[in-house]
Structure formats: C-alpha cells, structure tokens
Design a protein around this motif. Structure first.
Motif, PDB file in Angstrom:
ATOM      1  N   ASP A  45     -30.979  -4.264  10.423  1.00  0.00           N
ATOM      2  CA  ASP A  45     -32.290  -3.645  10.581  1.00  0.00           C
ATOM      3  C   ASP A  45     -32.192  -2.643  11.738  1.00  0.00           C
ATOM      4  OD1 ASP A  45     -35.454  -3.910  10.219  1.00  0.00           O
ATOM      5  OD2 ASP A  45     -34.992  -3.854  12.362  1.00  0.00           O
ATOM      6  N   ASP A  52     -30.310  -7.401   8.293  1.00  0.00           N
ATOM      7  CA  ASP A  52     -31.491  -7.046   7.519  1.00  0.00           C
ATOM      8  C   ASP A  52     -31.541  -7.957   6.288  1.00  0.00           C
ATOM      9  OD1 ASP A  52     -33.517  -5.872   6.078  1.00  0.00           O
ATOM     10  OD2 ASP A  52     -32.418  -4.027   5.637  1.00  0.00           O
ATOM     11  N   ASP A  78     -34.115 -12.236  12.407  1.00  0.00           N
ATOM     12  CA  ASP A  78     -35.299 -12.407  11.575  1.00  0.00           C
ATOM     13  C   ASP A  78     -35.188 -13.754  10.846  1.00  0.00           C
ATOM     14  OD1 ASP A  78     -37.373 -12.339   9.747  1.00  0.00           O
ATOM     15  OD2 ASP A  78     -36.876 -10.361   8.928  1.00  0.00           O
TER      16      ASP A  78
END
Length: 240
Positions: A45, A52, A78
């Motif tokens: 990302d 990502d 994430d």
C-alpha cells in the motif's frame, strides 16, 4: 518463537508458499525459506508501505498457505484487510515481528514507561515536521492506525531515484542526516530474484528517504531539517 518456527509449527513447509512484502528487509523472506516454503512477493500500500490486501489476493495460488506481513517504519499492517483475505482463501496470517518492533510489551514498568515516552517524543517530532515540511511528501497514516515513527519516511517528488538521490546528497551537505530506507526490493536481490513488476514497491524504492526523527532531537535540530528540505523544494538536478 520466531517467524520460521511459527510457520513450521503451523505446518507451512516444503511445497507451500507464503506471501511476503518485497519492500522490506530480507528477514521475512528468509524466515519463509528457513521453514522450507517458497516466499512469494506482493505489492505494498503506498501510504503504509505494508502489504496491500488487494495485491495479496492477486498473489494467492493453490499452494499459498500463509501471509507474512511486516510492519514498516512504525506503521502497523492492515490486520483487518489481511485477515479478510486469509479467511476467504483459508490462509494463516503470521506477522513477522523483526527489528521494526520497539519492544513496547516489556514487563518492566520502568522500561515500558521509557518506551512510551520515546514513542510520544517521536510522534511529537513527526507532527512538527508534518506541519512544516513543504519540499517533500510527508508520511501518511491509515485510518485508525497509530504510527510509531521508528523512521520518518518521506517521498521526494520528481523523477524518481535520480532526484531522490540528489536531494539526499544536498541534505547531507547541509548537515542533515538522512538515508534511503530500502535500497533494493527483496525480489531484486540475488538471493530472491524474481521476474515481476511491483509498481508501488518500485516507486517507493525510488522515491523514499528517511529523515532524522530521534526522540532526543531538539526543536532547533528539527527546524534545521525543515529549512534544508523546504529550501531545496523537492526537485534537484542530478549534478546537485
């Protein structure tokens, strides 16, 4: 347990693949290989510099057994996005907790307090730089994430690596310590070479520069960083 041991304990070994970032140190890829599995590289990302989830999804094959994300520069991975990918494909998520961690879970209360104080100082220094730097693109923080700023990584706008390297030389000439945080993505190193193009990884490797942000920096030292960066304006000829 280290990452390789965790992978082995989970049954991720010969014949399996584990997805890792290429914009990082080689540690995660080495851990996957040490477990007997094959590291597969996915893109990052552009805000967090971590894996990502969409890129991870594209990298999944029938042999994929695990995702090994790496928190970078103090920005967390994430977790929600990667766990959603893992659930959809029946994969494990084993976060590599290498040198980018700061040991904030220490049992000693005094050490814990010192760590929190250092974190607060780095975050305050980052906020100071964020508010004043105009010659570079300052770090971004994902929604709901706490950036620990182990490194303060900016992007130098312009024409990629030549401008970034010229900018770094000019900063050093002005007495500002800086470094390129990831010189070569892992998938382009001799030990892990792959013929693939990871767009955001390549762009980060060409544009990123780590500026000083130590907890002990004074406002005068921070202002020197700001003045030097802003005076250069983000673009320099290669001969600078």
């Amino acid at each position: 347990m280290g990452t390789a041991e965790l992978l082995t304990a989970a049954g991720v070994g010969s014949g399996a693949e584990a997805i890792v970032p290429s914009y990082a140190t080689t540690e995660a890829a080495e851990a996957v290989r040490a477990a007997g599995a094959l590291p597969v590289f996915a893109d990052i990302d552009p805000r967090s510099y971590c894996l990502d989830p969409a890129a991870v999804t594209r990298a999944v094959t029938s042999r994929t057994a695990a995702i090994v994300p790496v928190p970078l520069f103090g920005h967390p991975v994430d977790h929600a996005g990667l766990r959603a990918v893992a659930r959809a494909h029946g994969l494990l998520v084993i976060e590599h907790d290498g040198s980018d961690q700061d040991g904030s879970d220490q049992d000693d209360p005094a050490e814990h307090d010192a760590t929190r104080a250092s974190l607060a100082a780095r975050q305050a220094n980052a906020a100071y730089l964020d508010a004043r730097l105009t010659g570079v693109l300052t770090p971004a923080t994902g929604p709901g994430a706490e950036h620990r700023y182990h490194s303060y990584v900016v992007r130098v706008p312009g024409n990629g690596r030549p401008d970034r390297d010229a900018f770094a030389r000019a900063l050093r000439a002005r007495g500002v310590r800086c470094r390129v945080p990831v010189q070569t993505p892992v998938h382009r190193t001799p030990a892990f070479r792959r013929e693939l193009w990871l767009e955001e990884t390549e762009r980060a490797a060409d544009e990123c520069l780590a500026l000083p942000i130590g907890a002990g920096m004074t406002r005068r030292e921070l202002q020197r960083v700001v003045s030097a960066c802003n005076a250069l304006g983000g673009l320099l000829p290669m001969a600078a």
